[in-house]
Design an enzyme around this catalytic site. Structure first.
Site, PDB file in Angstrom:
ATOM      1  N   HIS A 228       0.933  -1.370   0.162  1.00  0.00           N
ATOM      2  CA  HIS A 228      -0.003   0.183   0.012  1.00  0.00           C
ATOM      3  C   HIS A 228       0.764   1.232   0.035  1.00  0.00           C
ATOM      4  O   HIS A 228       1.796   1.416  -0.829  1.00  0.00           O
ATOM      5  CB  HIS A 228      -0.799  -0.019   1.405  1.00  0.00           C
ATOM      6  CG  HIS A 228      -1.898   0.829   1.194  1.00  0.00           C
ATOM      7  ND1 HIS A 228      -2.592   1.619   0.241  1.00  0.00           N
ATOM      8  CD2 HIS A 228      -2.911   1.119   2.447  1.00  0.00           C
ATOM      9  CE1 HIS A 228      -3.556   2.357   0.570  1.00  0.00           C
ATOM     10  NE2 HIS A 228      -3.843   2.172   1.746  1.00  0.00           N
ATOM     11  N   HIS A 269      -2.350  -0.755 -11.079  1.00  0.00           N
ATOM     12  CA  HIS A 269      -3.213  -0.334  -9.804  1.00  0.00           C
ATOM     13  C   HIS A 269      -4.524  -1.168  -9.735  1.00  0.00           C
ATOM     14  O   HIS A 269      -4.947  -1.826 -10.728  1.00  0.00           O
ATOM     15  CB  HIS A 269      -3.697   0.970 -10.207  1.00  0.00           C
ATOM     16  CG  HIS A 269      -4.318   1.594  -8.894  1.00  0.00           C
ATOM     17  ND1 HIS A 269      -5.462   1.475  -8.550  1.00  0.00           N
ATOM     18  CD2 HIS A 269      -3.670   2.577  -8.044  1.00  0.00           C
ATOM     19  CE1 HIS A 269      -5.645   2.253  -7.386  1.00  0.00           C
ATOM     20  NE2 HIS A 269      -4.539   2.941  -6.954  1.00  0.00           N
ATOM     21  N   ASP A 324       2.833   6.283  -7.403  1.00  0.00           N
ATOM     22  CA  ASP A 324       4.264   5.920  -6.916  1.00  0.00           C
ATOM     23  C   ASP A 324       5.378   6.044  -7.836  1.00  0.00           C
ATOM     24  O   ASP A 324       6.421   5.896  -7.340  1.00  0.00           O
ATOM     25  CB  ASP A 324       4.108   4.758  -6.077  1.00  0.00           C
ATOM     26  CG  ASP A 324       3.244   4.840  -4.874  1.00  0.00           C
ATOM     27  OD1 ASP A 324       2.969   5.784  -4.363  1.00  0.00           O
ATOM     28  OD2 ASP A 324       2.549   3.521  -4.816  1.00  0.00           O
TER      29      ASP A 324
HETATM   30  C1  MLT Z   1      -4.034   4.895  -3.849  1.00  0.00           C
HETATM   31  O1  MLT Z   1      -3.894   6.218  -3.597  1.00  0.00           O
HETATM   32  O2  MLT Z   1      -3.726   4.541  -5.083  1.00  0.00           O
HETATM   33  C2  MLT Z   1      -4.534   3.841  -3.167  1.00  0.00           C
HETATM   34  O3  MLT Z   1      -4.760   4.179  -1.644  1.00  0.00           O
HETATM   35  C3  MLT Z   1      -4.723   2.403  -3.380  1.00  0.00           C
HETATM   36  C4  MLT Z   1      -6.073   2.141  -3.867  1.00  0.00           C
HETATM   37  O4  MLT Z   1      -6.726   2.701  -4.220  1.00  0.00           O
HETATM   38  O5  MLT Z   1      -6.215   0.866  -3.519  1.00  0.00           O
END
Ligand code: MLT
Length: 390
Positions: A228, A269, A324
């Site tokens: 995460h 994602h 990220d």
């Molecule tokens: C994100 O910001 O991408 C997340 O918290 C991960 C997600 O959406 O599952």
């Protein structure tokens, strides 16, 4: 919404998949569209990234953007709530240095609760207090963990992120550019729908009527995991390990890594099926602020090379960069070179969205009755009736 509409059919294949795709509740703060990415209360993240972070905090809590007449008193309100009890700094100073900064942050949230929560679990009050105090607590974590000296006194009138940068004490950074980047970074990371792990965990804990500080400590424990929020730290390590921004060399390395079944950090994602707009915004900002930073150049080259190589695999449903893929290289360029801290910056922002969602679940949903205590159903496996008597 009609009570009887079938939203989802559960089969055995859905079990043990981490609730993937299973509708659990409703969310008022943000929406994640697989093709368009995240929006907050209907506004695209690209539009919101241009605004004051305080205006976006207001939006998540009150569900409309503030007028100037609303924003000025809201900023003053956050300032008036921002003082942190000195016992928090004293306790943080005693924590083991080998702890990860996220472990310090989680402890710091509990300390803010012990020294500052309301007597009757007033979630809105506590949410605003917590959001107002968090930068000061986190800047203290940053300084004390690094042995950089005592916390720097807060000057909250500077602005939410401006004051945070001031309290960090400029570790080799250009404060103006760091502030420009963090103001955008903050808005991009505040919320991402209702079902991501940290948000879900925080709301689940709050549903037992734990206070918002303990609920956010639980949420941040969720964010701490490398699958995460800690992925932003690992993504920079990945970029650093590549050692080149030459597209041909990168393509060779990526192919080798995939052949060895190694992870390509920063791509893919759970929900998105296109390039994450939060990555797109950061690529553009990086081109303005730090076009020559070596790790950013690698991130830019990967943006096409990794997508090209990952797209060749039909099993990969999203070969595109996520939030990220680039944030670590830009934080590094800004002078924040210790990537152990990156997830705490993600957490600083995400706490605002999760706090707003907890307020909604506790005080607004179900006509103000609030969401029931989370109690999911697990199907017993391999547990025939047994007896100790033969
Ligand atoms: C994100 O910001 O991408 C997340 O918290 C991960 C997600 O959406 O599952």
């Amino acid at each position: 919404m009609s009570d009887s509409k079938v939203l989802f059919e559960i089969t055995e294949a859905n079990l043990n998949t981490g609730l993937r795709g299973v509708p659990v509740g409703t969310v008022r703060t943000s929406k994640v569209d697989p093709q368009r990415g995240v929006s907050y209360v209907g506004y695209s993240i690209a539009d919101l990234a241009k605004l004051d972070p305080e205006a976006v905090i207001f939006l998540l809590i009150y569900k409309h953007l503030p007028s100037t007449d609303e924003l000025t008193p809201f900023k003053a309100d956050l300032v008036s709530r921002s003082a942190v009890d000195p016992q928090v700094f004293a306790a943080l100073a005693q924590l083991p240095k080998q702890g990860h900064p996220m472990e310090w942050m989680i402890t710091g949230l509990m300390l803010l609760g012990m020294t500052g929560k309301t007597a009757y679990n007033n979630y809105t009050e506590d949410a605003l207090n917590l959001i107002a105090r968090l930068p000061t607590m986190l800047a203290a974590v940053f300084r004390l963990h690094h042995g950089r000296g005592d916390p720097i006194p807060s000057e909250p009138e500077r602005g939410y992120i401006e004051n945070f940068v001031h309290m960090l004490g400029g570790p080799g950074a250009d404060p103006a550019r760091l502030t420009s980047f963090l103001r955008v970074f903050y808005v991009l990371h505040m919320d991402h729908g209702g079902g991501n792990l940290s948000t879900f965990s925080g709301k689940a804990v709050a549903s037992g009527l734990a206070d918002i500080y303990a609920s956010l400590a639980a949420a941040m424990a969720g964010l701490y995991g490398p699958r995460h929020g800690r992925a932003n730290q690992n993504s920079l390590a990945f970029i650093q390990s590549l050692g080149t921004s030459d597209p041909d060399e990168l393509e060779k390395i990526i192919r080798e890594k995939l052949a060895n079944k190694e992870l390509i950090y920063g791509f893919g994602h759970a929900v998105l099926r296109v390039e994450d707009p939060r990555a797109t915004i950061q690529y553009a900002l990086g081109q303005q602020l730090y076009p020559e930073a070596p790790f950013f150049k690698t991130a830019i080259a990967l943006r096409s090379v990794a997508v090209k190589v990952l797209s060749e695999n039909p099993k990969i449903s999203n070969p595109h960069p996520n939030v990220d893929a680039v944030s670590g290289s830009l934080l590094h360029a800004c002078g924040l070179t210790d990537s152990d801290f990156y997830t705490t910056l993600f957490g600083l922002a995400r706490c605002a969205g999760i706090a707003a969602q907890i307020v909604d679940e506790r005080e607004h949903l179900r006509n103000g009755k609030g969401v029931a205590i989370y109690r999911s159903k697990y199907i017993a496996e391999n547990q025939p009736d047994r007896s100790l008597e033969g």
